[in-house]
Design a protein around this motif. Structure first.
Motif, PDB file in Angstrom:
ATOM      1  N   GLN A  99       0.648  -1.337  -0.179  1.00  0.00           N
ATOM      2  CA  GLN A  99      -0.091  -0.021  -0.028  1.00  0.00           C
ATOM      3  C   GLN A  99       0.795   1.161  -0.113  1.00  0.00           C
ATOM      4  O   GLN A  99       0.978   1.976  -0.716  1.00  0.00           O
ATOM      5  CB  GLN A  99      -0.876  -0.014   1.004  1.00  0.00           C
ATOM      6  N   TYR A 100       1.969   1.346   0.423  1.00  0.00           N
ATOM      7  CA  TYR A 100       2.800   2.735   0.917  1.00  0.00           C
ATOM      8  C   TYR A 100       3.676   2.968  -0.819  1.00  0.00           C
ATOM      9  O   TYR A 100       3.655   3.984  -1.131  1.00  0.00           O
ATOM     10  CB  TYR A 100       4.199   1.772   2.074  1.00  0.00           C
ATOM     11  N   PHE A 101       4.210   1.689  -1.128  1.00  0.00           N
ATOM     12  CA  PHE A 101       4.546   2.095  -2.535  1.00  0.00           C
ATOM     13  C   PHE A 101       3.600   2.356  -3.142  1.00  0.00           C
ATOM     14  O   PHE A 101       3.640   2.578  -4.850  1.00  0.00           O
ATOM     15  CB  PHE A 101       5.127   0.741  -3.514  1.00  0.00           C
ATOM     16  N   GLY A 102       2.178   1.425  -3.571  1.00  0.00           N
ATOM     17  CA  GLY A 102       0.699   2.366  -4.163  1.00  0.00           C
ATOM     18  C   GLY A 102       0.836   3.126  -4.653  1.00  0.00           C
ATOM     19  O   GLY A 102       0.445   4.140  -4.728  1.00  0.00           O
ATOM     20  N   LYS A 107      -2.854   4.544  -6.264  1.00  0.00           N
ATOM     21  CA  LYS A 107      -2.647   3.605  -6.954  1.00  0.00           C
ATOM     22  C   LYS A 107      -3.896   3.017  -5.961  1.00  0.00           C
ATOM     23  O   LYS A 107      -4.061   2.758  -4.271  1.00  0.00           O
ATOM     24  CB  LYS A 107      -1.848   1.832  -7.044  1.00  0.00           C
ATOM     25  N   SER A 108      -4.908   2.086  -6.511  1.00  0.00           N
ATOM     26  CA  SER A 108      -6.258   2.650  -5.028  1.00  0.00           C
ATOM     27  C   SER A 108      -5.628   0.986  -4.453  1.00  0.00           C
ATOM     28  O   SER A 108      -4.825   0.379  -4.915  1.00  0.00           O
ATOM     29  CB  SER A 108      -6.706   1.760  -5.993  1.00  0.00           C
ATOM     30  N   GLY A 109      -6.582   0.512  -3.707  1.00  0.00           N
ATOM     31  CA  GLY A 109      -7.110  -0.515  -2.552  1.00  0.00           C
ATOM     32  C   GLY A 109      -7.144  -1.841  -3.242  1.00  0.00           C
ATOM     33  O   GLY A 109      -6.293  -3.327  -3.492  1.00  0.00           O
ATOM     34  N   ALA A 110      -7.619  -1.950  -4.443  1.00  0.00           N
ATOM     35  CA  ALA A 110      -8.044  -2.899  -6.283  1.00  0.00           C
ATOM     36  C   ALA A 110      -6.146  -3.197  -6.381  1.00  0.00           C
ATOM     37  O   ALA A 110      -6.101  -4.605  -6.113  1.00  0.00           O
ATOM     38  CB  ALA A 110      -8.233  -2.580  -6.222  1.00  0.00           C
ATOM     39  N   ASP A 111      -5.737  -2.574  -6.476  1.00  0.00           N
ATOM     40  CA  ASP A 111      -4.443  -2.085  -7.080  1.00  0.00           C
ATOM     41  C   ASP A 111      -3.806  -3.088  -6.229  1.00  0.00           C
ATOM     42  O   ASP A 111      -2.815  -4.181  -6.683  1.00  0.00           O
ATOM     43  CB  ASP A 111      -3.675  -0.948  -8.017  1.00  0.00           C
ATOM     44  N   VAL A 112      -3.570  -2.127  -4.892  1.00  0.00           N
ATOM     45  CA  VAL A 112      -2.678  -3.228  -3.889  1.00  0.00           C
ATOM     46  C   VAL A 112      -2.740  -4.517  -3.754  1.00  0.00           C
ATOM     47  O   VAL A 112      -1.787  -5.595  -3.875  1.00  0.00           O
ATOM     48  CB  VAL A 112      -3.096  -2.482  -2.382  1.00  0.00           C
ATOM     49  N   ALA A 143       5.402  -7.349  -5.624  1.00  0.00           N
ATOM     50  CA  ALA A 143       4.416  -7.475  -4.991  1.00  0.00           C
ATOM     51  C   ALA A 143       4.711  -5.262  -4.981  1.00  0.00           C
ATOM     52  O   ALA A 143       4.358  -4.885  -5.764  1.00  0.00           O
ATOM     53  CB  ALA A 143       3.358  -7.550  -4.467  1.00  0.00           C
ATOM     54  N   CYS A 144       5.247  -4.781  -4.343  1.00  0.00           N
ATOM     55  CA  CYS A 144       5.731  -3.609  -4.036  1.00  0.00           C
ATOM     56  C   CYS A 144       6.065  -3.338  -5.543  1.00  0.00           C
ATOM     57  O   CYS A 144       6.053  -2.064  -6.008  1.00  0.00           O
ATOM     58  CB  CYS A 144       6.769  -3.244  -3.258  1.00  0.00           C
ATOM     59  N   ALA A 145       6.441  -3.569  -6.856  1.00  0.00           N
ATOM     60  CA  ALA A 145       6.514  -3.411  -7.593  1.00  0.00           C
ATOM     61  C   ALA A 145       5.627  -3.480  -8.827  1.00  0.00           C
ATOM     62  O   ALA A 145       6.101  -2.241 -10.179  1.00  0.00           O
ATOM     63  CB  ALA A 145       8.724  -3.907  -8.425  1.00  0.00           C
ATOM     64  N   LEU A 146       4.743  -4.299  -8.805  1.00  0.00           N
ATOM     65  CA  LEU A 146       3.842  -4.934  -9.445  1.00  0.00           C
ATOM     66  C   LEU A 146       3.030  -3.612  -9.336  1.00  0.00           C
ATOM     67  O   LEU A 146       2.853  -3.422 -10.549  1.00  0.00           O
ATOM     68  CB  LEU A 146       2.774  -6.122  -9.418  1.00  0.00           C
ATOM     69  N   VAL A 147       2.835  -3.537  -8.421  1.00  0.00           N
ATOM     70  CA  VAL A 147       1.839  -2.154  -8.071  1.00  0.00           C
ATOM     71  C   VAL A 147       1.812  -1.258  -9.011  1.00  0.00           C
ATOM     72  O   VAL A 147       0.678  -0.348  -8.877  1.00  0.00           O
ATOM     73  CB  VAL A 147       1.283  -2.439  -6.156  1.00  0.00           C
ATOM     74  N   ALA A 148       3.347  -0.614  -8.762  1.00  0.00           N
ATOM     75  CA  ALA A 148       3.109   0.642  -9.406  1.00  0.00           C
ATOM     76  C   ALA A 148       3.268   0.372 -11.317  1.00  0.00           C
ATOM     77  O   ALA A 148       2.748   1.444 -12.014  1.00  0.00           O
ATOM     78  CB  ALA A 148       4.495   1.618  -9.339  1.00  0.00           C
ATOM     79  N   ASP A 149       2.917  -0.803 -11.798  1.00  0.00           N
ATOM     80  CA  ASP A 149       2.204  -0.918 -12.853  1.00  0.00           C
ATOM     81  C   ASP A 149       3.627  -0.311 -14.063  1.00  0.00           C
ATOM     82  O   ASP A 149       2.827   0.870 -14.777  1.00  0.00           O
ATOM     83  CB  ASP A 149       0.876  -0.451 -13.523  1.00  0.00           C
ATOM     84  N   PRO A 150       4.381  -0.480 -14.460  1.00  0.00           N
ATOM     85  CA  PRO A 150       5.555   0.202 -14.868  1.00  0.00           C
ATOM     86  C   PRO A 150       5.068  -0.122 -16.211  1.00  0.00           C
ATOM     87  O   PRO A 150       5.406  -1.133 -16.283  1.00  0.00           O
ATOM     88  CB  PRO A 150       6.924  -0.082 -13.927  1.00  0.00           C
ATOM     89  N   ASP A 151       6.051   0.608 -16.661  1.00  0.00           N
ATOM     90  CA  ASP A 151       6.054   0.259 -18.418  1.00  0.00           C
ATOM     91  C   ASP A 151       7.209  -0.874 -18.949  1.00  0.00           C
ATOM     92  O   ASP A 151       7.538  -1.275 -19.250  1.00  0.00           O
ATOM     93  CB  ASP A 151       6.453   1.325 -19.288  1.00  0.00           C
ATOM     94  N   LEU A 152       8.721  -0.380 -17.594  1.00  0.00           N
ATOM     95  CA  LEU A 152       9.549  -1.570 -17.528  1.00  0.00           C
ATOM     96  C   LEU A 152       9.550  -2.530 -16.051  1.00  0.00           C
ATOM     97  O   LEU A 152       9.778  -1.094 -15.048  1.00  0.00           O
ATOM     98  CB  LEU A 152      11.202  -0.869 -18.187  1.00  0.00           C
ATOM     99  N   LEU A 153       9.903  -3.577 -16.272  1.00  0.00           N
ATOM    100  CA  LEU A 153      10.158  -4.489 -14.644  1.00  0.00           C
ATOM    101  C   LEU A 153      11.272  -4.654 -14.730  1.00  0.00           C
ATOM    102  O   LEU A 153      11.710  -5.809 -15.852  1.00  0.00           O
ATOM    103  CB  LEU A 153       9.085  -5.375 -14.985  1.00  0.00           C
TER     104      LEU A 153
END
Length: 244
Positions: A99-102, A107-112, A143-153
């Motif tokens: 949630q912190y990184f989101g 990002k929303s709770g659903a994204d988290v 999960a902390c990286a995925l929640v940001a929905d980045p273009d490059l991971l």
């Protein structure tokens, strides 16, 4: 119409202390792909990844990421990076960490919840992170990286210490992300994971040995097992240079 590469590296050379650890690397990573960065421990994979995310001082060369110079402020919201050492707050729950990184990316709770579910930690969402196993803590970082929905991971050995079932599930998740347009660069020293990648970047001793697909590697070396193929590639490549 030709799509510009997500990562474009020309002549990258890195020196640590008095030792050159990356030797004039040239490579491109296609957008929306899963690319494996493979090689033995100490071959330069992490240093290369650090150069891509802009945290590595380089001696020379050009590193462009999503069209911008690596490390520029414009990329901070577009690039996710998961290191080998988990980057989480041990005194927070799994959910609070994500949630912190989101929150940094709106990002929303659903994204988290979706990010936590994607790494198989839903049942541990309310557990203090310090009480988890090493492999589970690594998944919290992911999960902390995925929640940001980045273009490059950029993922540095994300499957180390995970059981085989979860490893397969994560690779399936990575494939889904690529289908949605995310570019993934994933390092590993386990060659059997290479078949999950559209293309492979093979390194040894700071040199780029080859940039090749798994099938091309098999055909070039006439080895069915990718681990055998990599060893054959090492034996047949010139010292300090890329295989022809």
């Amino acid at each position: 119409m030709t799509t510009a590469p997500a990562i474009d590296i020309r002549g990258l050379t890195v020196i640590r202390g008095k030792q050159e650890v990356l030797h004039s690397i040239d490579l491109q990573v296609s957008a929306g792909s899963v690319t494996g960065l493979l090689g033995p421990s100490g071959c330069g994979k992490t240093t290369l990844m650090r150069a891509i995310v802009g945290t590595q001082i380089v001696k020379s060369g050009d590193v462009r990421v999503l069209g911008d110079q690596a490390g520029t402020p414009a990329l901070r919201r577009r690039v996710g990076y998961v290191t080998q050492s988990p980057s989480v707050y041990g005194d927070l729950t799994v959910s609070r960490n994500v949630q912190y990184f989101g929150s940094l990316y709106g990002k929303s709770g659903a994204d988290v919840r979706a990010a936590i579910d994607a790494v198989g930690l839903t049942r541990y969402a309310d557990q203090i992170s310090a009480d988890l196993s090493g492999g589970q803590i690594g998944r919290v970082s992911l999960a902390c990286a995925l929640v940001a929905d980045p273009d490059l991971l950029v993922l540095d050995e994300p499957t180390v210490g995970l059981d085989p079932v979860l490893r397969v599930e994560l690779w399936e998740r990575f494939a889904d992300l690529a289908k949605g347009g995310t570019t993934l660069l994933i390092s590993s020293h386990v060659m059997d994971e290479a078949d999950h990648c559209a293309e492979l970047i093979l390194m040894r001793d700071g040199f780029l040995l080859a940039q090749i697909t798994p099938d091309e590697l098999r055909a070039k070396t006439r080895c069915e097992r990718l681990e055998d193929a990599f060893l054959e590639l090492i034996r047949t490549s010139p010292v300090g240079g890329e295989i022809s």
